[in-house]
Write a protein that holds these residues in place. Structure first.
Motif, short mmCIF file in Angstrom:
data_model
loop_
_atom_site.label_atom_id
_atom_site.label_comp_id
_atom_site.label_asym_id
_atom_site.label_seq_id
_atom_site.Cartn_x
_atom_site.Cartn_y
_atom_site.Cartn_z
N LEU A 57 0.87 -1.17 0.00
CA LEU A 57 0.00 0.00 0.00
C LEU A 57 0.91 1.22 0.00
CD1 LEU A 57 -2.99 1.00 0.25
CD2 LEU A 57 -2.54 1.23 2.70
N GLN A 58 0.74 2.09 -0.98
CA GLN A 58 1.60 3.26 -1.09
C GLN A 58 1.22 4.32 -0.06
OE1 GLN A 58 4.37 3.18 -3.40
NE2 GLN A 58 3.62 1.11 -2.99
N ASP A 59 2.14 5.27 0.14
CA ASP A 59 1.93 6.27 1.18
C ASP A 59 0.62 7.03 1.03
OD1 ASP A 59 2.87 7.61 -1.07
OD2 ASP A 59 4.44 8.71 -0.01
N VAL A 60 0.21 7.34 -0.19
CA VAL A 60 -1.05 8.05 -0.40
C VAL A 60 -2.24 7.22 0.09
CG1 VAL A 60 -1.41 7.29 -2.80
CG2 VAL A 60 -2.37 9.46 -2.03
N GLY A 61 -2.17 5.91 -0.08
CA GLY A 61 -3.23 5.02 0.43
C GLY A 61 -3.25 4.98 1.95
N LEU A 62 -2.07 4.98 2.54
CA LEU A 62 -1.97 4.98 4.01
C LEU A 62 -2.53 6.29 4.58
CD1 LEU A 62 -1.03 3.18 6.32
CD2 LEU A 62 1.22 4.23 6.11
N ILE A 63 -2.21 7.40 3.93
CA ILE A 63 -2.73 8.70 4.36
C ILE A 63 -4.25 8.73 4.21
CG2 ILE A 63 -2.78 11.18 3.82
CD1 ILE A 63 0.26 10.81 3.05
N GLU A 64 -4.76 8.19 3.12
CA GLU A 64 -6.21 8.14 2.93
C GLU A 64 -6.87 7.28 3.99
OE1 GLU A 64 -9.97 8.96 1.46
OE2 GLU A 64 -8.08 10.00 1.07
N HIS A 65 -6.25 6.16 4.35
CA HIS A 65 -6.78 5.33 5.44
C HIS A 65 -6.83 6.13 6.74
CE1 HIS A 65 -7.16 2.36 8.57
NE2 HIS A 65 -6.00 2.77 9.05
N MET A 66 -5.78 6.89 7.02
CA MET A 66 -5.74 7.69 8.24
C MET A 66 -6.85 8.74 8.24
SD MET A 66 -1.57 7.99 8.42
CE MET A 66 -1.23 8.47 10.12
N ALA A 67 -7.04 9.41 7.10
CA ALA A 67 -8.10 10.42 6.99
C ALA A 67 -9.48 9.79 7.14
CB ALA A 67 -7.98 11.14 5.65
N GLN A 68 -9.69 8.63 6.55
CA GLN A 68 -10.98 7.97 6.68
C GLN A 68 -11.22 7.48 8.10
OE1 GLN A 68 -12.11 5.20 3.56
NE2 GLN A 68 -11.17 6.50 2.00
#
Length: 146
Positions: A57-68
């Protein structure tokens, strides 16, 4: 009489009632714990995820998970009041450290601690782990759309 809620909540229909995102952008699949001052979410990384590249999972996906995860806290509060969850946006991200990217098949758990909430703006500390290992942490400010 209100029905009693038990954690974890892993029912995707319930999760989708709490956040506006839908597949393929859905980046949380479990609500592990909830309190007024925070939430813990989960997400299992699947190979067909739009943010997976070369098995991670790329960093942008991890950030999106955190935001969600932040959105899940807000949205679950609305769910408990039987109101529709609002749409929100990331206002800012500060002091973000990503130490490791999760691989396909791993589950990440994010703990969100509310620092301040006022007039639709929420400031949080987020820590994301794989099992007991911290892989990312930082601060995020989210804003509810008016």
């Amino acid at each position: 009489m209100k029905s009693q809620l038990f954690f974890p909540i892993l029912d995707i229909d319930t999760i989708c009632r709490c956040i506006p995102q839908r597949p393929p952008m859905l980046m949380v699949d479990g609500l592990l714990a909830y309190a007024e001052e925070g939430v813990t979410s989960s997400f299992r990384i699947k190979e067909d995820n739009i943010f997976v590249q070369d098995g991670f999972l790329q960093d942008v996906g991890l950030i999106e998970h955190m935001a969600q995860s932040v959105a899940l806290h807000t949205g679950f509060g609305y769910f408990l009041r039987q109101e529709e969850a609002p749409i929100g946006y990331i206002g800012s991200i500060n002091n973000l450290d990503i130490h490791e990217l999760p691989s396909v098949g791993e589950e990440v758990n994010s703990s969100v601690q509310i620092i301040q909430e006022f007039s639709g703006v929420t400031l949080v500390e987020i820590e994301t782990k794989i099992q007991d290992k911290v892989i990312a942490k930082g601060q995020m400010k989210t804003v509810i759309a008016k």
